[in-house]
Every structure is written in C-alpha cells, then in structure tokens.
Design a protein around this motif. Structure first.
Motif, PDB file in Angstrom:
ATOM      1  N   ARG A 131     112.981  45.035   6.861  1.00  0.00           N
ATOM      2  CA  ARG A 131     114.153  44.757   7.699  1.00  0.00           C
ATOM      3  C   ARG A 131     114.869  46.049   8.066  1.00  0.00           C
ATOM      4  N   ALA A 132     115.066  46.927   7.089  1.00  0.00           N
ATOM      5  CA  ALA A 132     115.732  48.206   7.365  1.00  0.00           C
ATOM      6  C   ALA A 132     114.889  49.052   8.317  1.00  0.00           C
ATOM      7  N   GLN A 133     113.579  49.015   8.155  1.00  0.00           N
ATOM      8  CA  GLN A 133     112.709  49.749   9.072  1.00  0.00           C
ATOM      9  C   GLN A 133     112.836  49.200  10.492  1.00  0.00           C
ATOM     10  N   ALA A 134     112.891  47.895  10.633  1.00  0.00           N
ATOM     11  CA  ALA A 134     113.025  47.286  11.958  1.00  0.00           C
ATOM     12  C   ALA A 134     114.364  47.652  12.589  1.00  0.00           C
ATOM     13  N   VAL A 135     115.433  47.655  11.798  1.00  0.00           N
ATOM     14  CA  VAL A 135     116.757  48.033  12.318  1.00  0.00           C
ATOM     15  C   VAL A 135     116.747  49.494  12.773  1.00  0.00           C
ATOM     16  N   LEU A 136     116.183  50.375  11.950  1.00  0.00           N
ATOM     17  CA  LEU A 136     116.104  51.792  12.332  1.00  0.00           C
ATOM     18  C   LEU A 136     115.213  51.986  13.559  1.00  0.00           C
ATOM     19  N   ASP A 137     114.128  51.227  13.646  1.00  0.00           N
ATOM     20  CA  ASP A 137     113.275  51.294  14.836  1.00  0.00           C
ATOM     21  C   ASP A 137     114.081  50.926  16.083  1.00  0.00           C
ATOM     22  N   ALA A 138     114.850  49.847  15.992  1.00  0.00           N
ATOM     23  CA  ALA A 138     115.647  49.402  17.137  1.00  0.00           C
ATOM     24  C   ALA A 138     116.672  50.464  17.539  1.00  0.00           C
ATOM     25  N   GLY A 160     114.176  41.483  16.882  1.00  0.00           N
ATOM     26  CA  GLY A 160     113.562  40.209  16.512  1.00  0.00           C
ATOM     27  C   GLY A 160     112.862  40.297  15.160  1.00  0.00           C
ATOM     28  N   ARG A 161     112.175  41.414  14.911  1.00  0.00           N
ATOM     29  CA  ARG A 161     111.539  41.625  13.605  1.00  0.00           C
ATOM     30  C   ARG A 161     112.572  41.683  12.496  1.00  0.00           C
ATOM     31  N   ALA A 162     113.678  42.370  12.760  1.00  0.00           N
ATOM     32  CA  ALA A 162     114.730  42.482  11.750  1.00  0.00           C
ATOM     33  C   ALA A 162     115.332  41.114  11.458  1.00  0.00           C
ATOM     34  N   ALA A 163     115.545  40.312  12.491  1.00  0.00           N
ATOM     35  CA  ALA A 163     116.122  38.973  12.303  1.00  0.00           C
ATOM     36  C   ALA A 163     115.149  38.060  11.566  1.00  0.00           C
ATOM     37  N   SER A 164     113.881  38.124  11.917  1.00  0.00           N
ATOM     38  CA  SER A 164     112.914  37.255  11.239  1.00  0.00           C
ATOM     39  C   SER A 164     112.687  37.708   9.797  1.00  0.00           C
TER      40      SER A 164
END
Length: 171
Positions: free
Chosen positions: A86-93, A159-163
């Motif tokens: 989740r943290a990786q997805a947030v940082l990616d965004a 979307g990845r972070a939310a899922s």
C-alpha cells in the motif's frame, strides 16, 4: 485506463522507432560529411545545423514516452523496497503525479516556443538554409504524451493503494 496505457505504449514504440531511424540517418549524414570533407574536399552542406537542430532533439525527446512506459527511468529505491504494497502504491502515485506535472509544465513551455518558431517560420542560414521549427514540436508532443501516461498510471496506483487497504483491513 488500460486501453489508454496500451495505446500510449504502442505510440511510444513508434516514436522510439522513429528516433532510431533518425539515429541511422544522422550517422549516415555524418559519415557522408566526413567522407566528403576528407576524400573530396567537399563536406555536406549544413551538417552541423541539421544534426543539432533536427536529429539530436529527435533522439532526446521522441523515446521519452517509450522509456516511461517500460519503467526504465532512473529510480533510487533505497527505502521503497522495505515498504508494504500500500505504501509503495501511494509513493508510486505521488511520484507519477509529480513527474506528470513537471512534464506537462515543460511541454507547455515547449509548445509556446514551438508555436512562436512556427509563426516566425524559424530557420538557420548555414551553407544552405535549414528550417528549424518542426523539431521544436518534439518536446511538447513527447512531454504531453508522457505526462498523460504518468497520470493514467497514477490513477492505477491509487486504485492499487485502495484495494491493498481493503485487503489488509479485512484480515
């Protein structure tokens, strides 16, 4: 979103192929210039101007979309690997939005310069006149398309972070 990503990937490959063809033409032109200069005493006219104003911008800017689509930009992931999904997805965004905004601003400024050059019919007078306004559009086109790709991928990262959040909250 997936369809836009795939379309941009195909377009990026076409632009990268175009840049590759420009590289081959540039090498051929330089070889003819050097050969003509030293073998016949007659260099190709305006080679320096054509290489610096046409071929080099094509080599720099046209592959930009393909490089981003293939995730081949330089990245330092010193702490990133130790984070959860989740943290990786947030940082990616966040990174994608920042890069997309940066590219959009650069592309906008480049577009203004390209339009100015177009309106003036910009050219350089060397041994022969060389029209220089068309390659001015390489930066804005590649920049806007790459920014669009960044925004599409940022939405997917959100979307990845939310899922990921929903999966971890169910546990």
């Amino acid at each position: 979103m997936q369809q836009i990503d795939v379309f941009l990937g195909r377009l990026g490959r076409i632009l990268a192929l175009t840049a590759s063809l420009c590289l081959v033409v540039m090498m051929f032109q330089i070889c003819l210039d050097v050969g003509g200069r030293y073998l016949f005493g007659k260099p190709m006219p305006s080679t320096l101007e054509i290489v610096s104003d046409w071929w080099m911008p094509a080599l720099i800017f046209l592959p930009l979309l393909n490089v981003e689509w293939r995730n081949e930009n330089i990245a330092v992931d010193l702490f990133y690997q130790g984070l959860g999904p989740r943290a990786q997805a947030v940082l990616d965004a966040i990174a994608l939005v920042c890069f997309g905004v940066f590219l959009a601003l650069i592309a906008y400024a480049g577009f203004e310069q390209a339009m100015r050059a177009y309106r003036q019919g910009e050219f350089i007078i060397g041994m022969i006149p060389v029209i220089t306004w068309p390659p001015r559009f390489f930066l804005p086109v590649a920049g806007f398309l790459t920014a669009l790709l960044c925004f599409v991928r940022a939405v997917r990262a959100v979307g990845r972070a939310a899922s990921t959040k929903a999966e971890t909250s169910d546990i």
